[in-house]
Design an enzyme around this catalytic site. Structure first.
Site, short mmCIF file in Angstrom:
data_model
loop_
_atom_site.label_atom_id
_atom_site.label_comp_id
_atom_site.label_asym_id
_atom_site.label_seq_id
_atom_site.Cartn_x
_atom_site.Cartn_y
_atom_site.Cartn_z
N VAL A 111 20.65 -7.92 -30.51
CA VAL A 111 20.27 -9.42 -30.71
C VAL A 111 19.60 -10.13 -29.42
CG1 VAL A 111 21.36 -11.70 -31.29
CG2 VAL A 111 22.03 -9.68 -32.47
N GLU A 112 20.35 -9.76 -28.40
CA GLU A 112 19.97 -10.40 -27.08
C GLU A 112 18.40 -9.95 -26.59
OE1 GLU A 112 20.93 -13.13 -25.42
OE2 GLU A 112 22.91 -13.06 -26.33
N THR A 113 18.27 -8.85 -26.67
CA THR A 113 16.89 -8.34 -26.01
C THR A 113 16.39 -7.19 -26.66
OG1 THR A 113 18.18 -6.93 -24.65
CG2 THR A 113 17.68 -8.93 -23.74
#
Length: 339
Positions: free
Chosen positions: A127-129
């Site tokens: 989700v983050e990167t």
């Protein structure tokens, strides 16, 4: 002269000579009262040389798009069904499965040592990167300076993060104007802001540094440590779809970032749970609603679900991390079974 001051003196000598200073269009005005106050505060709290901090700030460039981005985060302007489509995609699930296969040994070791399961680690990084594909496009120095001095609603918070970044750059040997990250100054595959980097990031491979860009050992160990410190309970369920019975679940639902009821109270209200749930009726739970394309859906979040919101204070974020991680685990397990 300690290593921190040596770093700043070097920056000070180069600040007026590098290409960043020559090409940037919106330098930070160092004569501003709030900038001077920041420099004085950095000296008082950490003993940083005012001229050195001033030289660092001289490298910063104010970026108006950062203000626009932080004013309209996806978690606040999209309903769940639109937000979900950003992260729960075939491409991202496949990328997560490949990441898992490539780093299986590290994932299994960190999960065994920390109690944080592999799917949670993979879900966060996905989700983050997007497993390192999307690391952000703003220099961290620019992002933090812009928000510290040009975004009054959170200037105090980002001023502290800017100070933390200056300290972090020295501790980890980072070029002060080199790291690139999100519009909020988050860095690396797990997108740690500077204070989180300094507080929770750990040296997973024992090389004496904490590298959240390249070292998968450091990255995975740091995400696991974040959750461990914030109270992750190994083996406990995270979230379950709620199945309303004859009564209206809306009065029990809320959008807060902590549990507001118990599993037993949900049962008594005629609300079933279509997934793993605590067996103890006194276990804390939070009922919350999100908008799907076909109407309102309800979920029950348990203790570990609200631990995820400590990483990003959003129910939709926590739900996306959980769903992506579960989808990736299912894909990996199906591949293993097929092989």
């Amino acid at each position: 002269m300690n290593r921190l001051l040596q770093l700043f003196c070097c920056v000070g000598l180069a600040a007026g000579l590098g290409p960043a200073a020559a090409s940037a269009e919106q330098p930070l005005d160092l004569a501003r009262d709030d900038v001077r106050a920041f420099i004085e505060g950095a000296q008082e709290r950490h003993g940083l040389e005012p001229d050195a901090v001033r030289a660092v700030l001289g490298l910063a460039r104010i970026q108006p798009p950062i203000i626009e981005a932080i004013s309209r985060p996806a978690e606040r302007v999209r309903p769940w069904h639109e937000y979900r489509k950003i992260f729960i995609t075939e491409e991202r699930i496949a990328a997560g499965a490949e990441f898992w296969r490539q780093h299986r040994d590290q994932l299994e070791r960190v999960a065994a040592e920390s109690g944080v399961p592999e799917e949670m680690l993979v879900g966060i990084i996905g989700v983050e990167t997007y497993y390192g594909r999307i690391l952000g496009r703003y220099r961290v120095l620019d992002a933090l300076a812009t928000l510290a001095f040009e975004y009054p609603p959170r200037s105090a918070f980002f001023s502290k993060e800017l100070e933390q970044f200056i300290l972090l750059a020295s501790e980890q040997g980072l070029e002060i104007d080199g790291p690139v990250g999100s519009y909020a100054g988050a860095m690396g595959l797990p997108q740690f802001i500077p204070s989180s980097y300094r507080a929770y990031a750990v040296d997973g491979n024992g090389d004496g540094r904490v590298d959240l860009w390249e070292s998968k050992e450091d990255i995975l160990a740091s995400v696991a440590n974040y959750f461990r410190v914030h109270g992750w309970r190994p083996g406990e369920p995270v979230v379950a779809p709620a199945v309303p019975g004859g009564s209206d679940p809306a009065p029990l639902a809320h959008q807060g970032l902590s549990a507001n009821t118990t599993v037993g109270a949900l049962w008594q209200a005629g609300i079933g749970l279509a997934g793993p749930a605590p067996a103890d009726p006194d276990a804390a739970a939070g009922l919350f609603a999100q908008e799907r394309e076909d109407g309102t859906a309800y979920w029950a979040g348990f203790h570990n679900f609200y631990v995820i919101t400590r990483y990003n204070r959003s129910l939709m974020y926590a739900l996306a991390v959980h769903e992506l991680g579960q989808a990736v685990r299912s894909r990996v397990e199906a591949g293993v079974d097929a092989g």
